[in-house]
Structures are given as C-alpha cells and as structure tokens.
Design an enzyme around this catalytic site. Structure first.
Site, PDB file in Angstrom:
ATOM      1  CG  PHE A  79      -1.963  -0.964   1.340  1.00 56.80           C
ATOM      2  CD1 PHE A  79      -3.162  -0.789   0.680  1.00 56.80           C
ATOM      3  CD2 PHE A  79      -1.790  -2.114   2.095  1.00 56.80           C
ATOM      4  CE1 PHE A  79      -4.173  -1.733   0.771  1.00 56.80           C
ATOM      5  CE2 PHE A  79      -2.790  -3.063   2.203  1.00 56.80           C
ATOM      6  CZ  PHE A  79      -3.987  -2.878   1.530  1.00 56.80           C
ATOM      7  CB  SER A  83      -2.061   8.549  -2.123  1.00 55.31           C
ATOM      8  OG  SER A  83      -2.479   9.054  -0.873  1.00 55.31           O
ATOM      9  CB  THR A 132      -4.776   4.910  -8.197  1.00 56.31           C
ATOM     10  OG1 THR A 132      -5.797   5.870  -8.490  1.00 56.31           O
ATOM     11  CG2 THR A 132      -3.529   5.321  -8.969  1.00 56.31           C
ATOM     12  CG  ASP A 133      -9.676   5.331 -10.567  1.00 52.15           C
ATOM     13  OD1 ASP A 133      -8.882   6.081  -9.956  1.00 52.15           O
ATOM     14  OD2 ASP A 133     -10.913   5.462 -10.477  1.00 52.15           O
ATOM     15  CD  GLU A 134      -6.094  10.071  -9.178  1.00 53.51           C
ATOM     16  OE1 GLU A 134      -5.360  10.954  -9.671  1.00 53.51           O
ATOM     17  OE2 GLU A 134      -6.530  10.124  -8.022  1.00 53.51           O
ATOM     18  CE1 TYR A 158      -1.003   8.405  -6.077  1.00 48.95           C
ATOM     19  CE2 TYR A 158      -2.968   9.158  -7.229  1.00 48.95           C
ATOM     20  CZ  TYR A 158      -2.328   8.231  -6.433  1.00 48.95           C
ATOM     21  OH  TYR A 158      -3.006   7.111  -6.005  1.00 48.95           O
ATOM     22  CB  SER A 159      -1.919   9.538 -12.163  1.00 50.70           C
ATOM     23  OG  SER A 159      -1.670  10.655 -12.991  1.00 50.70           O
ATOM     24  CE  LYS A 162      -0.035   3.664  -6.678  1.00 53.32           C
ATOM     25  NZ  LYS A 162       0.455   2.788  -5.570  1.00 53.32           N
ATOM     26  CG  LEU A 198     -14.544  15.821  -1.935  1.00 52.83           C
ATOM     27  CD1 LEU A 198     -14.401  17.324  -2.111  1.00 52.83           C
ATOM     28  CD2 LEU A 198     -15.196  15.203  -3.170  1.00 52.83           C
ATOM     29  N   GLY A 303      -4.459  20.486 -14.638  1.00 52.05           N
ATOM     30  CA  GLY A 303      -4.548  19.119 -15.152  1.00 52.05           C
ATOM     31  C   GLY A 303      -5.581  18.258 -14.464  1.00 52.05           C
TER      32      GLY A 303
END
Length: 366
Positions: A79, A83, A132-134, A158-159, A162, A198, A303
């Site tokens: 993990f 992030s 992640t899906d990003e 970040y994405s 990953k 969020l 972005g």
C-alpha cells in the site's frame, strides 16, 4: 506471516484491521509514519500478538532485506505510497522517490526472498501491488469505464508515479516470473481518511464553520468505493487471483464532486445540526443554518481529470467479488464515524496539516 507496507495509512490500516478480524495469520506492518500515517488508526490492536509494527521506509534496502530474512513473509501487500494529487503538483519529487524507487526497492527485496524459497513456499508466494484508477487518465462523459486493458495515460505527477510502479511490478512477472498481482481501485472513502481528501475535509470544515472548497464547477466525476469493500476485494485477489493479472476494484458509484459535497452537508444537517452545535460561519460570523451555505468554489487545479469510472466486472466474474456497500450506506457510515471519532480527528489536525490546507485553498477562491 504477511508483510503489509503503508499499514498505518488510510487504506492500509483498514486492511490491517480487517485482516486481524478475519485471520489468525500474523501481519508485519511496515510504515514510515509520514504525515498521513497514524498509529492511532491501529489503537484497537494494542496488546494483540498477531500485529507487528515496524517504522521504516520502503526505500531502505538494508531494512527490507533484514525484514524479509527475519520474518520470511509468504505474501507482500504493498500500500505504501504518496497519494495526494495536489501535493504531487507542488512537490513531485517525493512521489517519484516513494512510489517509483520505493516500489523498486521492495520488488528487489521480495525477488531475493522469493528466489530463496523452494517447493510449495515458492509456489505460494505473492506480491500484491495496490494501485489506482488514475493511471488510466481521464474519460469523456460518454466513454466506457476503465477496464484492465485500458491504455495508461496518467495526467498528474502522482498518477504518473503510480503508473511507473505498475509497470515495474508487471515487468517482474514477465522478466523474472515473480508471482505478482496488481489492483487498481477507484476513490476510497471511509474511516481513518486523512482530512486533506474531499469527503473528510468537507466533514471537518463544515463542523468548524469553515469554507467547503470545491474545485472549478464541481462536476468532476469519480467512482466511489467504501474502503472496507476495497480491503475485502484485495483479500480476495490475494486468495484467488491469477498471478500476472490486474484486477480493477470499483464501487459502481459514479458521482460528481459537488453532489458528494451536498450529500455530506445533508447528512450533517440530519446527524449534527449546525444550530444544535452553534456553528458559525468563520468568514462572516453569522450562524450556520445549513452546512451547504459554506460551499465555496475555488480555482480548479492544473490538469484536473474530468471523469474516472471503473468497470469491475472482471473481479466479479473471475473471483466472485462485488462491493457490499452502496454509496448511500457507505457515506452514512462514514459521516457517523467522523462524528463519533472527533478525538481522532483532532489528533491529526496538527500545524502542518492546517498550513497545507491554507496554502492550497486559502488564496484560490474563484
């Protein structure tokens, strides 16, 4: 024994707690305890014999070698990661260091360990990488949801970091034959979520009468996955996933950010009325009647991907997993948890966190 990295963070700590509730097998929990890692998340495990915590960095090759040699885990669940997209924009180097170099160091340590195994121990070893899906980029409103074969198109540091780690993990399967698994999840929410993200940010700010910052027009769409569902999905992939494969884990809950914020405000109106708590608007000094009064639109971040959506049919079809929570049940549990755990919230609301929120949102009102 299994080795969990980042097991004091949001998703990692939920996984550790869930694992200890369902399994007798011990966990070796390695976490650097950066700003988002919090041992208070694991307070309920104090005194147990099957949770062993080590503070350390996944970039520390000598520490990793020592842990693998001493504990000889049968599996790694990875993990540990930086992030937060906003933080990656202002400070991308930490994301490359942890997410790319840290994953590389961990893969190398795991490969050395796996290579030393024989027979059933070697055959049964697993390295499960949580992503992640990003990494898939952004979707137009009518595009189909991300599948496991969607081309990568990361749009933030970040994405991108990953995505790089995902590719490294994949390469260790195809180059060395190491038994790896990768999961790509949608946006998680639930207990122990650090209040820069969020949903917890909206809860914490609303109760304090602070502005509820919403980027741009608030119409960015995400798929939302209750964290305990995510953890059960990871356990299922570890148990029965096919090595070398990727499994998308999603909640089947596409929601616009502004709708999330309004839902949280409505639940707080119901469960913790502002009038009963004497909440005042910190900007105007006026009493708050409904928390939605605090919604404040701020300049969109650079972005900012418009839409993510996960197609989670593969994990359901092949492994029989699907989420137990709807968004309505999960978000209600989440708000209730934050209201019942104000001491935990106060414990993470330190000076560095307040400075970050002020820096990120304070001067950005649209």
């Amino acid at each position: 024994m299994i080795l969990v990295t980042g097991g004091a963070g949001f998703i990692g700590s939920n996984f550790v707690l869930q694992w200890c509730a369902h399994h007798e097998e011990p966990i070796l929990n390695l976490d650097a305890l950066t700003y988002a890692g919090n041992l208070a998340n694991l307070h309920s495990l104090q005194g147990t014999t099957h949770h062993h915590f080590v503070q350390g960095d996944i970039c520390d090759a000598s520490l990793l070698a020592k842990l693998f040699d001493e504990h000889r885990p049968r599996a790694v669940i990875h993990f540990a990661a930086e992030s937060h997209v906003d933080r990656s924009i202002t400070g991308p180097e930490a994301f490359v260091q942890t997410n790319v170099m840290g994953t590389f160091r961990l893969l190398e340590a795991a490969r050395t360990h796996w290579s030393s195994l024989t027979g059933q121990e070697k055959e049964g070893f697993r390295f499960l990488h949580v992503s992640t899906d990003e990494v898939y980029g952004t979707l137009a409103p009518n595009d189909p949801a991300f599948t496991e074969t969607t081309p990568y198109a990361p749009n933030s540091p970040y994405s991108a970091s990953k995505a790089a780690s995902d590719h490294l993990v994949r390469s260790y399967f195809h180059t060395y034959g190491m038994p790896v698994l990768t999961t790509n999840c949608s946006n998680n929410y639930g207990p122990f979520h650090f209040p820069e993200k969020l949903i917890p940010l909206m809860i914490v700010n609303a109760l304090a009468g602070k502005p509820l910052p919403v980027y741009g027009d608030g119409q960015q769409i995400r798929d939302w996955l209750y964290v305990e569902d995510h953890c059960s999905g990871i356990r299922r992939v570890l148990e029965a996933g096919t090595t070398g494969e990727t499994y998308n884990i999603g909640g089947w809950n596409e929601k616009a950010n502004i709708d999330i914020v309004r839902t949280v405000c409505g639940l707080l109106d119901e469960m913790a009325p502002a009038s009963a708590r004497n909440v005042t608007n910190q900007k105007t000094g006026a009493p708050v009647e409904h928390y939605a009064e605090l919604i404040t639109y701020v300049t969109d971040r650079p972005g900012h991907d418009r839409r993510y959506a996960i197609d989670a049919r593969k994990i359901e079809r092949e492994l029989g997993w699907k989420p137990a929570e709807t968004f309505d049940t999960g978000i209600r549990k989440t708000v209730a948890w934050y209201l019942a755990n104000q001491e935990w919230v106060q414990g993470v609301m330190d000076g560095s966190y307040r400075d970050w929120v002020a820096k990120q949102y304070g001067a950005n009102e649209a």
